[in-house]
Design a protein around this motif. Structure first.
Motif, PDB file in Angstrom:
ATOM      1  N   PRO A 312      12.576  -4.515 -12.645  1.00 13.50           N
ATOM      2  CA  PRO A 312      13.534  -4.740 -11.552  1.00 13.50           C
ATOM      3  C   PRO A 312      12.792  -4.793 -10.216  1.00 13.50           C
ATOM      4  CG  PRO A 312      14.309  -3.012 -13.025  1.00 13.50           C
ATOM      5  CD  PRO A 312      12.885  -3.287 -13.398  1.00 13.50           C
ATOM      6  N   ILE A 313      13.147  -5.746  -9.389  1.00 14.09           N
ATOM      7  CA  ILE A 313      12.450  -5.906  -8.114  1.00 14.09           C
ATOM      8  C   ILE A 313      13.032  -4.929  -7.079  1.00 14.09           C
ATOM      9  CG2 ILE A 313      11.856  -7.526  -6.268  1.00 14.09           C
ATOM     10  CD1 ILE A 313      12.248  -9.753  -8.436  1.00 14.09           C
ATOM     11  N   PRO A 314      12.188  -4.083  -6.501  1.00 12.45           N
ATOM     12  CA  PRO A 314      12.680  -3.067  -5.544  1.00 12.45           C
ATOM     13  C   PRO A 314      12.901  -3.661  -4.151  1.00 12.45           C
ATOM     14  CG  PRO A 314      10.320  -2.818  -5.869  1.00 12.45           C
ATOM     15  CD  PRO A 314      10.748  -3.923  -6.770  1.00 12.45           C
ATOM     16  N   TRP A 315      13.947  -4.456  -4.012  1.00 11.41           N
ATOM     17  CA  TRP A 315      14.213  -5.097  -2.722  1.00 11.41           C
ATOM     18  C   TRP A 315      14.462  -4.068  -1.620  1.00 11.41           C
ATOM     19  CZ3 TRP A 315      12.558  -9.739  -2.455  1.00 11.41           C
ATOM     20  CH2 TRP A 315      12.675 -10.625  -3.529  1.00 11.41           C
ATOM     21  N   ASN A 316      14.947  -2.879  -1.984  1.00  5.70           N
ATOM     22  CA  ASN A 316      15.213  -1.841  -0.981  1.00  5.70           C
ATOM     23  C   ASN A 316      13.924  -1.314  -0.349  1.00  5.70           C
ATOM     24  OD1 ASN A 316      14.575  -0.709  -3.522  1.00  5.70           O
ATOM     25  ND2 ASN A 316      15.438   1.274  -2.919  1.00  5.70           N
ATOM     26  N   LYS A 317      12.772  -1.639  -0.956  1.00  4.53           N
ATOM     27  CA  LYS A 317      11.490  -1.187  -0.405  1.00  4.53           C
ATOM     28  C   LYS A 317      10.711  -2.325   0.258  1.00  4.53           C
ATOM     29  CE  LYS A 317      10.903   2.436  -3.933  1.00  4.53           C
ATOM     30  NZ  LYS A 317       9.992   2.947  -4.991  1.00  4.53           N
ATOM     31  N   ASP A 350      14.881  -9.896 -13.616  1.00  7.36           N
ATOM     32  CA  ASP A 350      13.716  -9.070 -13.335  1.00  7.36           C
ATOM     33  C   ASP A 350      12.471  -9.942 -13.404  1.00  7.36           C
ATOM     34  OD1 ASP A 350      15.530  -6.998 -13.359  1.00  7.36           O
ATOM     35  OD2 ASP A 350      14.966  -6.284 -15.362  1.00  7.36           O
ATOM     36  N   ILE A 351      11.438  -9.551 -12.669  1.00  9.39           N
ATOM     37  CA  ILE A 351      10.161 -10.217 -12.833  1.00  9.39           C
ATOM     38  C   ILE A 351       9.561  -9.740 -14.149  1.00  9.39           C
ATOM     39  CG2 ILE A 351       8.737  -8.490 -11.621  1.00  9.39           C
ATOM     40  CD1 ILE A 351       7.260 -10.901 -10.336  1.00  9.39           C
ATOM     41  N   MET A 352       8.935 -10.651 -14.894  1.00  2.00           N
ATOM     42  CA  MET A 352       8.475 -10.336 -16.245  1.00  2.00           C
ATOM     43  C   MET A 352       6.950 -10.254 -16.293  1.00  2.00           C
ATOM     44  SD  MET A 352       9.867  -9.694 -19.217  1.00  2.00           S
ATOM     45  CE  MET A 352      11.494 -10.456 -19.096  1.00  2.00           C
ATOM     46  N   SER A 353       6.445  -9.160 -16.842  1.00  2.00           N
ATOM     47  CA  SER A 353       5.013  -9.001 -17.081  1.00  2.00           C
ATOM     48  C   SER A 353       4.753  -9.315 -18.551  1.00  2.00           C
ATOM     49  CB  SER A 353       4.564  -7.577 -16.761  1.00  2.00           C
ATOM     50  OG  SER A 353       3.191  -7.403 -17.072  1.00  2.00           O
ATOM     51  N   ILE A 354       3.888 -10.290 -18.819  1.00  2.00           N
ATOM     52  CA  ILE A 354       3.638 -10.742 -20.194  1.00  2.00           C
ATOM     53  C   ILE A 354       2.142 -10.701 -20.471  1.00  2.00           C
ATOM     54  CG2 ILE A 354       4.010 -12.595 -21.871  1.00  2.00           C
ATOM     55  CD1 ILE A 354       6.258 -13.641 -20.082  1.00  2.00           C
ATOM     56  N   ARG A 448      -8.174 -11.420 -22.532  1.00  2.00           N
ATOM     57  CA  ARG A 448      -6.778 -11.066 -22.326  1.00  2.00           C
ATOM     58  C   ARG A 448      -6.161 -11.958 -21.255  1.00  2.00           C
ATOM     59  NH1 ARG A 448      -3.932  -5.646 -19.827  1.00  2.00           N
ATOM     60  NH2 ARG A 448      -4.885  -6.434 -17.933  1.00  2.00           N
ATOM     61  N   LYS A 449      -4.938 -12.347 -21.505  1.00  2.00           N
ATOM     62  CA  LYS A 449      -4.187 -13.139 -20.532  1.00  2.00           C
ATOM     63  C   LYS A 449      -2.979 -12.319 -20.077  1.00  2.00           C
ATOM     64  CE  LYS A 449      -1.287 -17.327 -20.251  1.00  2.00           C
ATOM     65  NZ  LYS A 449      -0.777 -18.487 -21.014  1.00  2.00           N
ATOM     66  N   HIS A 450      -2.929 -12.058 -18.781  1.00  2.00           N
ATOM     67  CA  HIS A 450      -1.773 -11.346 -18.223  1.00  2.00           C
ATOM     68  C   HIS A 450      -1.137 -12.226 -17.153  1.00  2.00           C
ATOM     69  CE1 HIS A 450      -0.120  -8.425 -15.102  1.00  2.00           C
ATOM     70  NE2 HIS A 450       0.792  -8.553 -16.061  1.00  2.00           N
ATOM     71  N   ILE A 451       0.153 -12.519 -17.332  1.00  2.00           N
ATOM     72  CA  ILE A 451       0.860 -13.330 -16.362  1.00  2.00           C
ATOM     73  C   ILE A 451       2.101 -12.583 -15.862  1.00  2.00           C
ATOM     74  CG2 ILE A 451       0.071 -15.567 -17.226  1.00  2.00           C
ATOM     75  CD1 ILE A 451       2.651 -15.819 -18.807  1.00  2.00           C
ATOM     76  N   ALA A 452       2.478 -12.885 -14.647  1.00  2.00           N
ATOM     77  CA  ALA A 452       3.744 -12.399 -14.099  1.00  2.00           C
ATOM     78  C   ALA A 452       4.641 -13.618 -13.949  1.00  2.00           C
ATOM     79  CB  ALA A 452       3.521 -11.719 -12.758  1.00  2.00           C
ATOM     80  N   VAL A 453       5.820 -13.547 -14.532  1.00  2.00           N
ATOM     81  CA  VAL A 453       6.708 -14.711 -14.592  1.00  2.00           C
ATOM     82  C   VAL A 453       8.053 -14.384 -13.951  1.00  2.00           C
ATOM     83  CG1 VAL A 453       7.870 -16.362 -16.105  1.00  2.00           C
ATOM     84  CG2 VAL A 453       5.599 -15.498 -16.722  1.00  2.00           C
ATOM     85  N   GLN A 454       8.523 -15.301 -13.125  1.00  2.00           N
ATOM     86  CA  GLN A 454       9.868 -15.169 -12.565  1.00  2.00           C
ATOM     87  C   GLN A 454      10.688 -16.387 -12.963  1.00  2.00           C
ATOM     88  OE1 GLN A 454      11.268 -12.470 -10.398  1.00  2.00           O
ATOM     89  NE2 GLN A 454      12.946 -13.530 -11.438  1.00  2.00           N
TER      90      GLN A 454
END
Length: 480
Positions: A312-317, A350-354, A448-454
């Motif tokens: 979950p994206i912490p928009w309040n921060k 939510d932003i996804m960590s894969i 290793r491949k780590h991506i952040a996906v929205q």
């Protein structure tokens, strides 16, 4: 050509001056104004007759091109250096203007060589500008001129043929007293509508067939494209994106833009600290990745092998500089800049960590994500609340494998640290992309491949968040 028009204008003004001189200055002014209006109208008509011309020399010999003055018949050279074999010449002309093509004698022999060893004559040919919007003339051996019409002109000719045929049939029936004037109008409209519908149906079938062939070829090449560890595709254009709120600039390679689909590769989009923050937040949430099951839910699928976690994206921060909120704001700003969707962050996924792990060449079930679409990609109307765009950001890059491949668009993106690939799949007409953004995460072989996906949606808000829709984009409260 313009000089001739100016000569004509001066002659016309002189004519009116001499004719009306004795009538006094007032009448002379009226005459000159009338002449000026005539010339303005003439220039407007001339602009409508302007055409873009391209001549390609495939004759095997050098040649010169001359414009023939329609008033004096004078031959005026358009290219002083001549056209070598294989060269092209582009210019603007007007409908019904004629050009002379003349082979150029050899500087050594003084002859043209002709089309055979026994023919040393210099050929000439004439070509006249037609009504087609853009005209390409291929000059073959012996100065044979072949005109290649563009699709717009071909469509114009076909439409004129349809109207002429329908008009003739209706006119005959009206003349013979078989129908009234009102019936004739209806008959003409009906005839044209039927013929146009038939043409559109035939064109649609041809487009559908070609699309199936294209997709079939792409399916066969998918394995080889991934296995080849190819570099990122060459861009069709390059841009820069200035992010005003952060005072930063990124280079953007436009890899594909067609109708409802866009694919952009963006450099320096996500920082090491932002990647670390996403990985840290994802660690306690990691689980096996799932896919839509076609029934509105999710399931494990061998076509997708990876570990993932939604954050979950912490928009309040955001105001205090939270790293995840910062990169999220950046990706939404870019999406709205590139598409004009005007997406709001409220109610989004939510932003996804894969994460994908390589286990060597002998791994029979490597981590990968086989070809799929993130949203609907059948060319249908967008469903409210459905996905319309994706941002994939590369945090950890494998030594081998792991490219993102858009097989139907012929686009490959090789991951580099900090870069991102953005793609959208909703057109201005409200229709979704038709398979160009179908893509795969190629097998990771080593590293290793780590991506952040929205994944981004259109039509979600606080009262209708993303998780109020099932994987068929049907709102859960409406399922029954």
């Amino acid at each position: 050509q313009y000089a001739s028009l100016l000569t004509f204008g001066r002659a016309t003004l002189l004519h009116y001056y001499c004719k009306y001189k004795a009538m006094g200055l007032r009448k002379l002014c009226f005459a000159l104004v009338a002449c000026a209006c005539f010339q303005v109208g003439s220039m407007r008509a001339i602009s409508q007759l302007s055409r873009n011309i391209e001549i390609t020399n495939k004759s095997g010999h050098k040649m010169h091109v001359y414009w023939i003055n329609p008033i004096t018949g004078e031959e005026i050279l358009t290219n002083s250096d001549g056209m070598l074999n294989g060269a092209s010449l582009r210019f603007d002309s007007f409908v019904n203007h004629t050009f002379l093509l003349r082979e150029t004698p050899s500087g050594q022999t003084g002859t043209c060589g002709g089309t055979s060893s026994n023919d040393d004559s210099c050929h000439i040919a004439y070509m006249t500008v037609s009504d087609s919007s853009k005209q390409v003339f291929h000059v073959k051996q012996g100065l044979e001129v072949v005109e290649k019409q563009d699709s717009k002109s071909t469509s114009f000719v076909e439409s004129k043929s349809i109207i002429s045929r329908c008009k003739g049939a209706t006119k005959t029936a009206l003349k013979n007293g078989k129908i009234t004037v009102e019936e004739a109008v209806d008959e003409l409209i009906s005839c044209v509508t039927y013929d146009v519908a038939s043409k559109l149906e035939a064109a649609s079938e041809e487009i559908s067939y070609q699309a199936k062939v294209r997709i079939g070829i792409a399916d066969q090449l998918e394995y080889y494209t991934c296995a080849g560890n190819l570099p990122t595709s060459e861009p069709i254009k390059q841009r820069t994106w200035y992010h005003e709120s952060e005072d930063t600039t990124s280079n953007v390679n436009v890899l594909h833009e067609h109708g409802a689909s866009k694919i952009h590769a963006i450099s320096n989009f996500i920082t090491q600290d932002e990647c670390a923050a996403i990985q840290k937040a994802a660690k306690p949430r990691l689980h096996k990745a799932t896919t839509a099951d076609g029934k509105g839910g999710s399931t494990y699928n061998p076509h997708r092998k990876a570990m993932q976690a939604g954050i979950p994206i912490p928009w309040n921060k955001e105001a205090t500089g939270d790293l995840i909120a910062r990169v999220s704001r950046r990706l939404y700003d870019y999406t709205n800049h590139a598409t004009g969707y005007n997406l709001d962050v409220t109610g989004q996924e939510d932003i996804m960590s894969i994460q994908y792990f390589g286990r060597g060449e002998n791994d029979t079930a490597p981590d990968q994500y086989k070809p799929h679409c993130d949203g609907d990609c059948g060319g249908l109307k967008h469903k409210r609340g459905g996905r319309v765009a994706t941002m994939v950001m590369y945090c950890d890059v494998p030594e081998r494998g792991g490219s993102t491949n858009f097989k139907n668009a012929g686009v490959t993106v090789k991951p580099t640290f900090g870069s991102a690939v953005f793609f959208s799949y909703l057109g201005e007409d409200g229709n979704m992309d038709n398979q160009f953004t179908e893509h795969s995460g190629c097998p990771v072989i080593e590293g290793r491949k780590h991506i952040a996906v929205q994944w981004m949606r259109l039509g979600v808000d606080a009262e209708n968040p993303w998780d109020s829709f099932n994987t068929l984009t049907v709102q859960i409260e409406d399922e029954d």
